[in-house]
Write a protein that holds these residues in place. Sequence first.
Motif, PDB file in Angstrom:
ATOM      1  N   LEU A 267     -87.215  50.406  10.659  1.00  0.00           N
ATOM      2  CA  LEU A 267     -87.789  49.062  10.568  1.00  0.00           C
ATOM      3  C   LEU A 267     -89.139  48.980  11.260  1.00  0.00           C
ATOM      4  O   LEU A 267     -90.002  48.188  10.852  1.00  0.00           O
ATOM      5  N   GLN A 268     -89.338  49.779  12.289  1.00  0.00           N
ATOM      6  CA  GLN A 268     -90.627  49.772  12.985  1.00  0.00           C
ATOM      7  C   GLN A 268     -91.740  50.387  12.148  1.00  0.00           C
ATOM      8  O   GLN A 268     -92.921  50.159  12.433  1.00  0.00           O
ATOM      9  N   GLU A 269     -91.394  51.159  11.127  1.00  0.00           N
ATOM     10  CA  GLU A 269     -92.393  51.832  10.308  1.00  0.00           C
ATOM     11  C   GLU A 269     -92.628  51.137   8.975  1.00  0.00           C
ATOM     12  O   GLU A 269     -93.293  51.696   8.095  1.00  0.00           O
ATOM     13  N   LEU A 270     -92.111  49.943   8.799  1.00  0.00           N
ATOM     14  CA  LEU A 270     -92.314  49.225   7.542  1.00  0.00           C
ATOM     15  C   LEU A 270     -93.766  48.784   7.410  1.00  0.00           C
ATOM     16  O   LEU A 270     -94.416  48.457   8.406  1.00  0.00           O
ATOM     17  N   PRO A 271     -94.311  48.756   6.194  1.00  0.00           N
ATOM     18  CA  PRO A 271     -95.708  48.338   6.014  1.00  0.00           C
ATOM     19  C   PRO A 271     -95.881  46.851   6.246  1.00  0.00           C
ATOM     20  O   PRO A 271     -94.944  46.062   6.108  1.00  0.00           O
ATOM     21  N   ALA A 272     -97.099  46.479   6.600  1.00  0.00           N
ATOM     22  CA  ALA A 272     -97.412  45.079   6.883  1.00  0.00           C
ATOM     23  C   ALA A 272     -97.674  44.332   5.587  1.00  0.00           C
ATOM     24  O   ALA A 272     -98.316  44.855   4.667  1.00  0.00           O
ATOM     25  N   PRO A 273     -97.190  43.100   5.478  1.00  0.00           N
ATOM     26  CA  PRO A 273     -97.429  42.324   4.244  1.00  0.00           C
ATOM     27  C   PRO A 273     -98.840  41.789   4.178  1.00  0.00           C
ATOM     28  O   PRO A 273     -99.477  41.513   5.203  1.00  0.00           O
TER      29      PRO A 273
ATOM     30  N   TYR B 246     -97.418  42.145  -1.714  1.00  0.00           N
ATOM     31  CA  TYR B 246     -98.126  43.416  -1.569  1.00  0.00           C
ATOM     32  C   TYR B 246     -98.165  43.788  -0.094  1.00  0.00           C
ATOM     33  O   TYR B 246     -98.174  42.918   0.785  1.00  0.00           O
ATOM     34  N   TYR B 247     -98.227  45.093   0.172  1.00  0.00           N
ATOM     35  CA  TYR B 247     -98.127  45.586   1.539  1.00  0.00           C
ATOM     36  C   TYR B 247     -99.204  46.624   1.800  1.00  0.00           C
ATOM     37  O   TYR B 247     -99.626  47.363   0.903  1.00  0.00           O
TER      38      TYR B 247
END
Length: 423
Positions: free
Chosen positions: A126-132, A182-183
Motif C-alpha cells: 500500500l505504501q508503493e501505490l501510485p498517486a492519483p 489516472y495515476y
Amino acid sequence: MAAAATCSTGTRSTGSVVVAASRNSVTSFQRRGPRASGTDSGCSRLVSIAGTRPSVRNGQLLVSTGLPALDQLLGGGLAVGTVLLIEEDKYNIYSPLLFKYFLAEGIVTGHTLLVASAKEDPADILQELPAPLLDDNCKKECDEDIYNHKTESNIKMKIAWRYQLLPKMEARPVSSSRFGHYYDVSKRIPQELIEASKWHGFFLPEKISSTLNLEPCSLSHSYIKLLQFIQNIIYEEGFDGSNPQKKQKNILRIGIQNLGSPLWGDDICWTENCDSNHSLTKFLYMLRGLLRSSLSACIITVPTHLIQNKAIIARVTNLSDTVVGLESFIGSEKETNPLYKDYHGLIHIRQIPQLNNLIYDVSDVKDLAFKLKRKLFTIERLHLPPDLSDTVSRSSKQDLAESTKLLGPGCGMTARGKKHLDF
C-alpha cells in the motif's frame, strides 16, 4: 363510429382511466418525484455505490481497474463478482503496476481492500501505490508524457491506411468526476489517504505455522487459509448482503499477488505430474463461488510462464472471468526490433466474461502494446510502419536471406547470398 364510441367513453370516465393507468404503471412516462426516486429496484441501489456504474451492455455493476484504457477494452470496467487474471510478464516488472492501479483506485473511491501476498507485506504494498491525478495542474504536468509523439501522429501520411478508421484509445487524463482515475507512477499515494481507507492484509508467512507437517504433494494449506480469510471478511462485514441493517453499501476489492508461485507452496511451477496440481484450480473454483454472491471484485496475478503443464494454464483460464496477458520485450528479440522501438511490451486480451448473455464478448481490438512513460502506464494500438524500407522493416535483410535458403531450387535461387526477396 367505433372511434366516436371510444372517444365518448373516454370523455365520460377520464378521471377513472387516468387513475387506473397511474396505478398499473401502463405509461412509460412518469413524473420525477420522491416516489419515483425511491423505487425499490436493485439497479438503483447498486448505482448509488461510489466508484461503480452499470454496464451499458448487460446491466452488470462495474468497477474501474484503475486504468481507464483497460476499462475500455474490458467493456467499461471490471464486473462486480468476477475475477480478473493477469498473466505476469517474464521478469514481473509491469504486472505489479496493474495490481497497484487496482488497489489505488479502491482507496480513492473509498472501497474496502483485501490484499493477499506471499512475497511482500500488504502494508508495504500500500505504501508503493501510485498517486492519483485529481486536479488540472497534475493533468497538465503529464501532457508531455502522453503527447510526446504528437507531431508524428499528426502527419497522416506516416500512418497506414488501415488504422485511420479504427477507434482511438483513450489516453488523455480527463476529469476525475468520470469513471476511473489516472495515476502518477513517479509519486506515491499520500499517507492520509491510506490512513483514511479500510483494508485487510493477508501475509502468508504470518498465517502459516512453521511447525505444520505437510506431505510433499499436499501444499494446499495456504489456499485453505486464504479462502477462510476472504470468506470471513465477506460475511462479517456484510458484503454478501446478509446484514440488512447496513445502509451504506460498499465494494470489497480483493488483490492476490503471485498466486500459484512456489512462495504459496504450490509445485505446479516445477513439475508436471503431481497429485496437488489441481490445488490452484480448486481454489479458483471456490473463490468464484464466494465472489458471485457478494459485492466484491478480485484481481489475481499468476506467473503462467513458469507453469510447466499447459493443461493447468487452460484450466486456470477457464476458471477465470477475465484474462489479460502481458508480454514484455525485455530479454527477447523484439527488444531490438525497430518495429517495437516505441513500446515496452504487448498486452493480450485473452478472455472477456460471459455475463447475462449466451455468447462471449470479443474485444474488437487485437494489436495492443503498452508503454511505461515517465509518469503514466499507457495502452496504445500497435501501429505498424507504412512501408518496409531499409531502416524500418518487419525483419532484417540477413534473416530474409537465411529464410530463402530453405526454399526449393525452383524458387528464390536469385535471392541467395546478400540478396533477399522483395514482394
